[in-house]
Design a protein around this motif. Structure first.
Motif, PDB file in Angstrom:
ATOM      1  N   LEU A 210       0.866  -1.310   0.036  1.00  0.00           N
ATOM      2  CA  LEU A 210       0.029  -0.052  -0.036  1.00  0.00           C
ATOM      3  C   LEU A 210       0.974   1.336  -0.011  1.00  0.00           C
ATOM      4  N   ARG A 211       1.979   1.229   0.812  1.00  0.00           N
ATOM      5  CA  ARG A 211       2.813   2.346   0.681  1.00  0.00           C
ATOM      6  C   ARG A 211       3.441   2.727  -0.396  1.00  0.00           C
ATOM      7  N   ALA A 212       3.772   1.592  -1.328  1.00  0.00           N
ATOM      8  CA  ALA A 212       4.428   1.660  -2.558  1.00  0.00           C
ATOM      9  C   ALA A 212       3.216   2.154  -3.497  1.00  0.00           C
ATOM     10  N   VAL A 213       2.263   1.827  -3.497  1.00  0.00           N
ATOM     11  CA  VAL A 213       0.921   2.142  -4.395  1.00  0.00           C
ATOM     12  C   VAL A 213       0.687   3.735  -4.112  1.00  0.00           C
ATOM     13  N   PHE A 214       0.922   3.957  -2.875  1.00  0.00           N
ATOM     14  CA  PHE A 214       0.572   5.409  -2.468  1.00  0.00           C
ATOM     15  C   PHE A 214       1.941   6.315  -2.507  1.00  0.00           C
ATOM     16  N   THR A 215       2.617   5.912  -3.264  1.00  0.00           N
ATOM     17  CA  THR A 215       4.054   6.845  -3.451  1.00  0.00           C
ATOM     18  C   THR A 215       3.982   7.484  -4.741  1.00  0.00           C
ATOM     19  N   LEU A 216       4.160   8.558  -5.006  1.00  0.00           N
ATOM     20  CA  LEU A 216       4.103   9.121  -6.230  1.00  0.00           C
ATOM     21  C   LEU A 216       5.578   9.834  -6.439  1.00  0.00           C
ATOM     22  N   PRO A 217       6.065  10.024  -7.664  1.00  0.00           N
ATOM     23  CA  PRO A 217       7.252  10.783  -7.973  1.00  0.00           C
ATOM     24  C   PRO A 217       7.102  12.184  -7.511  1.00  0.00           C
ATOM     25  N   MET A 218       7.917  12.740  -7.011  1.00  0.00           N
ATOM     26  CA  MET A 218       7.999  14.347  -6.690  1.00  0.00           C
ATOM     27  C   MET A 218       7.863  14.940  -8.208  1.00  0.00           C
ATOM     28  N   ARG A 219       8.677  14.470  -9.112  1.00  0.00           N
ATOM     29  CA  ARG A 219       8.604  15.149 -10.357  1.00  0.00           C
ATOM     30  C   ARG A 219       9.198  14.094 -11.390  1.00  0.00           C
TER      31      ARG A 219
ATOM     32  N   SER B 216      17.081   8.846  -4.175  1.00  0.00           N
ATOM     33  CA  SER B 216      16.023   8.542  -5.017  1.00  0.00           C
ATOM     34  C   SER B 216      15.857   7.520  -6.072  1.00  0.00           C
ATOM     35  N   GLU B 217      17.174   7.096  -6.389  1.00  0.00           N
ATOM     36  CA  GLU B 217      17.186   5.760  -7.357  1.00  0.00           C
ATOM     37  C   GLU B 217      16.887   4.685  -6.735  1.00  0.00           C
ATOM     38  N   GLN B 218      17.399   4.526  -5.554  1.00  0.00           N
ATOM     39  CA  GLN B 218      17.043   3.388  -4.687  1.00  0.00           C
ATOM     40  C   GLN B 218      15.462   3.236  -4.384  1.00  0.00           C
ATOM     41  N   VAL B 219      14.814   4.318  -4.161  1.00  0.00           N
ATOM     42  CA  VAL B 219      13.477   4.295  -3.754  1.00  0.00           C
ATOM     43  C   VAL B 219      12.881   3.917  -5.268  1.00  0.00           C
ATOM     44  N   LYS B 220      13.086   4.640  -6.364  1.00  0.00           N
ATOM     45  CA  LYS B 220      12.565   4.199  -7.518  1.00  0.00           C
ATOM     46  C   LYS B 220      12.816   2.608  -7.799  1.00  0.00           C
ATOM     47  N   LYS B 221      13.759   2.161  -7.469  1.00  0.00           N
ATOM     48  CA  LYS B 221      13.805   0.428  -7.870  1.00  0.00           C
ATOM     49  C   LYS B 221      12.959  -0.413  -7.136  1.00  0.00           C
ATOM     50  N   ARG B 222      12.863   0.042  -5.707  1.00  0.00           N
ATOM     51  CA  ARG B 222      12.143  -0.698  -4.823  1.00  0.00           C
ATOM     52  C   ARG B 222      10.792  -0.465  -5.200  1.00  0.00           C
ATOM     53  N   ILE B 223      10.197   0.690  -5.355  1.00  0.00           N
ATOM     54  CA  ILE B 223       8.816   1.000  -5.654  1.00  0.00           C
ATOM     55  C   ILE B 223       8.397   0.321  -7.027  1.00  0.00           C
ATOM     56  N   ARG B 224       9.223   0.161  -8.051  1.00  0.00           N
ATOM     57  CA  ARG B 224       8.953  -0.314  -9.282  1.00  0.00           C
ATOM     58  C   ARG B 224       9.022  -1.982  -9.289  1.00  0.00           C
ATOM     59  N   LEU B 225      10.064  -2.409  -8.376  1.00  0.00           N
ATOM     60  CA  LEU B 225      10.003  -3.973  -8.103  1.00  0.00           C
ATOM     61  C   LEU B 225       8.923  -4.403  -7.489  1.00  0.00           C
ATOM     62  N   LEU B 226       8.393  -3.800  -6.229  1.00  0.00           N
ATOM     63  CA  LEU B 226       7.464  -3.888  -5.444  1.00  0.00           C
ATOM     64  C   LEU B 226       6.037  -3.933  -6.241  1.00  0.00           C
ATOM     65  N   ILE B 227       5.879  -2.984  -7.099  1.00  0.00           N
ATOM     66  CA  ILE B 227       4.578  -3.063  -7.754  1.00  0.00           C
ATOM     67  C   ILE B 227       4.413  -4.108  -8.891  1.00  0.00           C
ATOM     68  N   LYS B 228       5.865  -4.154  -9.641  1.00  0.00           N
ATOM     69  CA  LYS B 228       5.842  -5.081 -10.657  1.00  0.00           C
ATOM     70  C   LYS B 228       5.764  -6.587 -10.403  1.00  0.00           C
ATOM     71  N   GLU B 229       6.129  -6.948  -9.307  1.00  0.00           N
ATOM     72  CA  GLU B 229       6.379  -8.294  -8.805  1.00  0.00           C
ATOM     73  C   GLU B 229       4.911  -8.724  -7.880  1.00  0.00           C
ATOM     74  N   SER B 230       4.177  -7.711  -7.527  1.00  0.00           N
ATOM     75  CA  SER B 230       2.977  -7.842  -6.823  1.00  0.00           C
ATOM     76  C   SER B 230       1.751  -7.438  -7.616  1.00  0.00           C
ATOM     77  N   ALA B 231       1.886  -6.977  -8.794  1.00  0.00           N
ATOM     78  CA  ALA B 231       0.795  -6.260  -9.482  1.00  0.00           C
ATOM     79  C   ALA B 231      -0.553  -7.135  -9.434  1.00  0.00           C
ATOM     80  N   THR B 232      -0.287  -8.620  -9.392  1.00  0.00           N
ATOM     81  CA  THR B 232      -1.650  -9.530  -9.634  1.00  0.00           C
ATOM     82  C   THR B 232      -2.402  -9.116  -8.303  1.00  0.00           C
TER      83      THR B 232
END
Length: 807
Positions: A51-60, A173-189
């Motif tokens: 949920l935290r990943a889904v509700f995290t938006l890029p700042m720009r 920032s880059e670590q946050v991006k990798k974590r968020i993308r992986l978490l959403i991609k791997e758990s998208a189902t």
């Protein structure tokens, strides 16, 4: 693939392009059911992380789709340019050495890079003949386009729009991006199962992208327009998630079976005849609905909503008497009031009514309680301490809480089988949210037994003459007046941020002083709470001296309203060569902060300027850095009750009584008796008078520091006057320096519908959480009141969708 730490947060691996069906609740992975998965024990932790990943938006976003060449450069517009190093030299200046690098773009045009505080890494990669991609905002310097300390990228970084995330803890920032993308991609189902099944239907009705599309466009954007549209979808998803969370009762409360109340015609007649007056049409309608609810085999949560003096207590008494006279148990009832004063008043009113039905009534208070009678008396009235005296909750069938906005949420949590009735003119935001989102039945009492006429006026605290004159007139007419203070003694405290802007009460116009907390006073610890009175004594003179000695610390801020014009600011900045300065932008829906924006950021194209709507949108998306704001009005709150005692005693000798919560019950009773009898017709009180003060002849009330009080408190205090069909006068005093606070008080003063004011309170403060918070905003993406309009629209659509489904 995921690291071991990341795997601990994700129990199941899926595919972003896989099944993405809302409402799915059972899955299997590699033939292993989810319920059997070895990481299922971490499901709550995984769900919260997801949920935290889904509700995290890029700042720009960084648009890296296009490489620029020198002829296309514009000052202060970020560019991406491929350059080949043609020369490099180290220059030693007074401020230290820097690298002067000359390069050529792909068309052969020369440009320059100046690198200050460079490291060996930069010096090594900028060898003659090496080719890199550089990102930065160019400036003209000695006829050459120059980039200062640019970002160095590779070809792999180009060709797309890249989301830039805020740092989280130790993650950049880059670590946050990798974590968020992986978490959403791997758990998208499994993401849709976190949300109500109707989410995409609501999004469609709002003409917004579906959840899957929104996640893709947010974190893997193909264009900026789609990315920002996707943000709104996720904002709506979070709103719906909170609404659903608020309506979820504990499983035990949903499944607990209890004996139903039977309402025979004869019993109904007996109950109604016990009341000293007939029910109004609105009360009759509400009572019919309450009877229907209490006839259910499961515990009910009911909210009786009505203005001050509308007759809520009569319905509470009927419900209590019905439960207490039930043929089958549990038939003990507790009526809970927030103060001893109100509990005593309810007790006295109920005592005669219950006697006509052969029922006794017990009173529990600070000084009144017989411990061995609780098991023998069916009706008990008391403060919330009464709840702690119950030894056997199986005997309790109903708990009524009057003025529910005065209770903490933990007090309202009851055993699974107990009916709960809450009453208020202005419910706490969390209670109103439960009702609005479908977790609580609402019964409105619309009409008023006495057509109240209360004239409300807002005055600056430094000019209270009109209020004082009205108090004098009231006393001369042998009537009564009340003056209310927010604090008995000044004890409020706050914790300072390391850096903040201070709105000094003596500063003219829209100006603020930038303060560093560590410089205010050697004994002041920014990490520790400090009383506002003490802080005022230190911060006010410090900021005055700072502004006098260094006027540059005073900065203007701009309100983003109809008078704001980015074009005019740019024109003035160009003339004064201020284009590099930061602006302080103020959004009235986020009054606790200033947003910082470079003046050049306001530019759109070569000669255009951003619209105020676009700038507001950037602030609301939190796309700009922000700084906290502290107002002088927060420190100069006016005097407390005790510090004002001498003034009132000298102004009205022999006519003044004092009342606050730190007094004993006997002292309170004596003060109230003197007020009721008219012996001391001026009552100086704390907000204890919000409830329980119903005195004929009370004509005028003055709230000495109304800007410190919530909507519910102000409505209740105003309700102390004009209660018996007589005219009333109410004065709200606030700080003239705090424009927003005064506008808020004006809005409350104009509104006579208490429910509308409760909704305003709900939108001002947020609705808390499913936990203990009764107000506030726990959301990550939406903020109240900033997103109030969208929030109310989503709630309305949700209700219509649910009603259509149930039909």
């Amino acid at each position: 693939m995921l690291s071991e730490k990341q795997v601990q947060k994700i129990p199941i691996n899926g595919s972003f392009s896989g099944l993405f069906q809302a409402g799915t609740t059972s899955y299997s992975v590699n033939g292993l059911a989810v319920s059997d998965h070895p990481l299922q024990k971490r499901n709550d932790q995984w769900r919260d992380s997801l949920l935290r990943a889904v509700f995290t938006l890029p700042m720009r976003y960084a648009d890296r789709r296009t490489l620029w060449n020198i002829p296309e450069f514009e000052e202060d517009t970020k560019v991406y340019v491929k350059g080949t190093v043609i020369s490099k030299r180290t220059v030693h200046s007074k401020k230290g050495p820097f690298l002067d690098v000359r390069l050529k773009d792909t068309l052969g045009h020369e440009f320059q890079i100046l690198w200050f505080n460079f490291r060996a890494y930069q010096e090594k990669i900028l060898q003659t003949g090496n080719q890199h991609i550089f990102a930065g905002k160019p400036k003209r310097k000695n006829a050459l386009w120059t980039l200062f300390n640019p970002e160095v990228l590779s070809a792999a970084d180009m060709g797309s729009i890249q989301p830039i995330y805020r740092k989280e803890g130790k993650e950049h920032s880059e670590q946050v991006k990798k974590r968020i993308r992986l978490l959403i991609k791997e758990s998208a189902t499994f993401i849709p199962a976190l949300f109500p099944a109707y989410l995409n239907q609501v999004l469609q009705l709002l003409d917004l992208p579906a959840l899957e599309t929104a996640l893709r466009d947010t974190h893997w954007p193909s264009d900026l327009e789609s990315a920002y549209l996707a943000h709104n979808s996720l904002k709506v998803a979070e709103m719906l998630w909170h609404m659903e969370t608020m309506t979820q009762h504990p499983a035990s409360r949903v499944t607990a079976i209890r004996p139903v109340l039977q309402f025979s015609q004869a019993q109904q007649q007996r109950l109604l005849e016990a009341l000293p007056f007939p029910l109004s049409a609105s009360q009759q309608k509400a009572w019919a609905g309450i009877q229907q609810c209490l006839s259910q085999p499961r515990a009910q949560d009911l909210l009786i909503l009505g203005g001050v003096g509308s007759g809520k207590s009569a319905l509470a008494f009927l419900a209590a008497l019905a439960q207490a006279t039930a043929a089958t148990g549990p038939n003990q009832v507790l009526l809970i009031a927030p103060t001893v004063i109100l509990a005593s008043q309810l007790y006295e009113n109920l005592l005669g009514i219950a006697a006509t039905l052969g029922l006794g009534v017990g009173l529990y208070g600070r000084d009144k309680y017989a411990s061995d009678t609780l098991t023998h008396t069916r009706l008990w009235v008391g403060t919330h301490g009464l709840l702690t005296t119950v030894n056997n909750w199986d005997d309790i069938g109903l708990v009524v809480m009057d003025e529910e906005h005065r209770f903490g949420k933990e007090i309202k949590n009851l055993p699974a089988h107990v009916h709960r009735i809450l009453m208020s003119a202005t419910p706490i935001p969390n209670t109103l949210a439960q009702q609005r989102f479908g977790a609580m039945q609402l019964f409105r009492i619309r009409n008023d037994h006495h057509q109240r006429s209360v004239h409300s006026t807002v005055l600056p605290r430094n000019a209270p003459q009109a209020a004082m004159e009205q108090v004098q007139k009231t006393l001369l007419r042998q009537r009564k007046a009340i003056v209310v203070y927010a604090a008995v003694q000044e004890r409020e405290s706050l914790t300072l941020p390391e850096q903040f802007y201070f709105l000094h009460p003596q500063l003219p116009g829209d100006q603020a002083i930038r303060i560093e907390a560590r410089h205010i006073h050697p004994d002041l610890d920014p990490q520790q709470p400090i009383e506002t009175g003490k802080l005022a004594r230190v911060l006010l003179p410090y900021s005055e001296n700072l502004a006098r000695q260094n006027p540059q610390v005073i900065e203007r801020f701009y309100r983003l309203n109809k008078t704001f014009s980015a074009k005019k600011i740019l024109e003035g900045a160009d003339q004064l060569e201020l284009i590099e300065q930061d602006l302080l932008l103020y959004d009235k829906d986020q009054p606790d902060r200033f947003f910082l924006a470079p003046i050049s950021w306001l530019r759109k194209g070569k000669n255009g300027a951003l619209s105020t709507k676009a700038i507001l949108s950037a602030c609301q998306q939190e796309a700009l850095p922000a700084m906290p704001v502290l107002r002088g009005a927060q420190l100069l709150q006016g005097k407390s009750l005790e510090s004002s005692r001498t003034f009132w005693e000298q102004k009205f000798p022999g006519k003044t009584a004092f009342l606050h919560g730190q007094m004993t019950d006997s002292e309170k009773a004596a003060a109230l008796e003197g007020f009721r009898s008219g012996q001391t017709p001026l009552l100086i009180a704390s907000n204890i008078v919000e409830v329980g003060i119903d005195v004929p002849g009370a004509e005028t009330v003055v709230v000495a520091d109304a800007d410190r009080m919530g909507v519910a408190s102000l409505v209740q205090i105003r309700g102390r006057v004009g209660r018996h069909g007589e005219p009333g006068y109410c004065f709200f005093l606030g700080s003239a320096r705090d424009r927003d606070a005064m506008q808020r008080l004006e809005k409350i003063a104009r509104e006579e519908n208490d429910e509308h004011l409760a909704i305003q309170d709900f939108l001002e403060r947020g609705f808390g959480s499913a936990g203990q918070a009764q107000s506030g905003n726990a959301a990550r993406l939406f903020r109240l009141p900033r997103d109030a309009r969208l929030f109310l629209k989503v709630a309305q659509i949700r209700a219509s969708v649910n009603n259509a489904t149930q039909a």
